[in-house]
Write a protein that holds these residues in place. Structure first.
Motif, PDB file in Angstrom:
ATOM      1  N   ALA A 182       8.337  24.637  55.306  1.00 40.27           N
ATOM      2  CA  ALA A 182       9.339  24.192  56.633  1.00 40.27           C
ATOM      3  C   ALA A 182       8.533  24.275  57.976  1.00 40.27           C
ATOM      4  CB  ALA A 182      10.366  25.358  56.716  1.00 40.27           C
ATOM      5  N   ARG A 183       7.203  24.831  57.811  1.00 38.32           N
ATOM      6  CA  ARG A 183       6.463  24.780  59.293  1.00 38.32           C
ATOM      7  C   ARG A 183       5.609  23.684  59.345  1.00 38.32           C
ATOM      8  NH1 ARG A 183       6.073  30.206  61.785  1.00 38.32           N
ATOM      9  NH2 ARG A 183       7.493  31.686  60.394  1.00 38.32           N
TER      10      ARG A 183
ATOM     11  N   SER B 272      10.674  14.546  50.077  1.00 35.62           N
ATOM     12  CA  SER B 272      10.518  15.761  51.021  1.00 35.62           C
ATOM     13  C   SER B 272       9.473  15.821  52.158  1.00 35.62           C
ATOM     14  CB  SER B 272      10.197  16.847  50.077  1.00 35.62           C
ATOM     15  OG  SER B 272       9.315  16.874  49.245  1.00 35.62           O
TER      16      SER B 272
ATOM     17  N   ARG C 137       8.595  14.614  61.133  1.00 33.40           N
ATOM     18  CA  ARG C 137       8.738  13.371  60.006  1.00 33.40           C
ATOM     19  C   ARG C 137       7.289  12.871  60.144  1.00 33.40           C
ATOM     20  NH1 ARG C 137      14.378  10.376  59.936  1.00 33.40           N
ATOM     21  NH2 ARG C 137      15.770  12.117  59.603  1.00 33.40           N
TER      22      ARG C 137
ATOM     23  N   SER D  86       3.915  20.616  60.333  1.00 32.99           N
ATOM     24  CA  SER D  86       4.233  19.871  61.545  1.00 32.99           C
ATOM     25  C   SER D  86       3.054  18.488  61.524  1.00 32.99           C
ATOM     26  CB  SER D  86       4.219  20.614  62.819  1.00 32.99           C
ATOM     27  OG  SER D  86       3.085  21.227  62.997  1.00 32.99           O
TER      28      SER D  86
ATOM     29  N   ARG E 169      11.704  13.062  55.563  1.00 28.22           N
ATOM     30  CA  ARG E 169      12.506  14.550  55.748  1.00 28.22           C
ATOM     31  C   ARG E 169      13.728  14.467  56.550  1.00 28.22           C
ATOM     32  NH1 ARG E 169       7.739  18.782  57.703  1.00 28.22           N
ATOM     33  NH2 ARG E 169       8.374  19.972  55.816  1.00 28.22           N
TER      34      ARG E 169
ATOM     35  N   LEU F 156      13.100  18.842  60.736  1.00 33.52           N
ATOM     36  CA  LEU F 156      11.752  18.965  60.227  1.00 33.52           C
ATOM     37  C   LEU F 156      11.072  17.809  60.645  1.00 33.52           C
ATOM     38  CD1 LEU F 156      12.348  19.838  56.421  1.00 33.52           C
ATOM     39  CD2 LEU F 156      11.660  21.536  58.077  1.00 33.52           C
TER      40      LEU F 156
ATOM     41  N   ASN G 108       1.160  24.901  58.951  1.00 33.89           N
ATOM     42  CA  ASN G 108       1.919  23.855  59.633  1.00 33.89           C
ATOM     43  C   ASN G 108       0.844  22.778  59.797  1.00 33.89           C
ATOM     44  OD1 ASN G 108       0.047  24.455  62.184  1.00 33.89           O
ATOM     45  ND2 ASN G 108       1.030  26.257  62.109  1.00 33.89           N
TER      46      ASN G 108
END
Length: 267
Positions: free
Chosen positions: A164-165, A183, A193, A167, A187, A191, A143
């Motif tokens: 996906a995690r 991606s 950004r 941050s 995003r 999710l 993350n």
């Protein structure tokens, strides 16, 4: 009672549990590839690597233990040099790796992909070169990826957008090039950004959320415009010079005709 005494003596005779052999290999190789000019890691010795943890207690500076395993390494701002050992991947329980604010060089090992529990990767403010390994995508729990202020080259792997995690992401002030993967730069859904500060400082990196680059076409047009302007100015100056020369010539001819007419007889 006799049986109890025998059991106690047996337990006392048993050796303390040693660390996981993988952790020992991980720490041994890492200490061999890192250089410690200020001797901040004096306790990082082979004898300590055999048993660096006792439950949640760590005997190594910068290391944190969880249930007898190394799960966090934080060796920040220690003036460390050298490189990152690929055998770091043997610390399979590692969840956080922070080697920021040192002078570590070399590349980011692809073998970090085997740190399947890794959540935080901070290698910022070093001298790391080469490309960002796309294999980091296999660290599904990541993350935080912070790689800012290095010498990394190449493109940002599109695969990183699959995390996906993720941050927090920062690759600013490197030597990266090419387009920012949508991606990561744009995003969608829930999710997190990342804004322009995550990508700035890379001269040849472009795409949203960075501001548009000045295209080479505009530069060519500017050059052509300057050339045309200079040519027009030269033409005007040349034409003006010709006109002045003709005027002076005409006046001289008129003056000469006046002199000649004075000597002509009147009829």
């Amino acid at each position: 009672m006799g049986l109890l005494i025998v059991l106690l003596l047996t337990c006392a005779a048993l050796p303390w549990a040693s660390s996981d052999p993988s952790d020992e290999a991980c720490l041994t190789h890492l200490s061999q590839t890192l250089k410690d000019p200020l001797k901040n890691l004096q306790n990082w010795t082979k004898s300590t690597f055999v048993n660096p943890c006792s439950g949640f207690t760590s005997y190594l500076p910068g290391a944190t233990c969880n249930n007898g395993r190394i799960y966090k390494l934080s060796l920040t701002n220690l003036s460390l040099q050298g490189s990152i050992s690929p055998f770091l991947s043997n610390c399979t329980n590692l969840q956080s790796l922070d080697l920021s604010s040192n002078s570590i060089s070399g590349t980011i090992p692809q073998d970090l992909q085997y740190l399947v529990n890794l959540a935080v990767l901070n290698l910022s403010s070093n001298r790391l070169e080469g490309e960002i390994p796309p294999q980091l995508t296999l660290c599904a729990y990541l993350n935080v990826i912070d790689l800012h202020d290095n010498l990394l080259t190449g493109q940002i792997p599109q695969e990183l957008g699959l995390l996906a995690r993720l941050s927090a992401f920062d690759v600013s002030y490197n030597k990266l090039s090419g387009p920012i993967p949508a991606s990561l730069g744009n995003r969608s859904g829930a999710l997190p950004r990342f804004n322009a500060t995550s990508f700035e400082g890379n001269k040849n990196l472009y795409g949203y959320p960075l501001p548009p680059m000045k295209t080479k076409g505009l530069s060519v047009l500017a050059i052509v415009g300057i050339g045309l302007g200079s040519g027009l100015a030269s033409l005007v100056l040349s034409f003006t010079g010709v006109c002045i020369w003709l005027k002076i010539t005409e006046e001289k001819m008129a003056a000469e005709e006046g002199k000649v007419s004075q000597y002509m007889p009147d009829y």
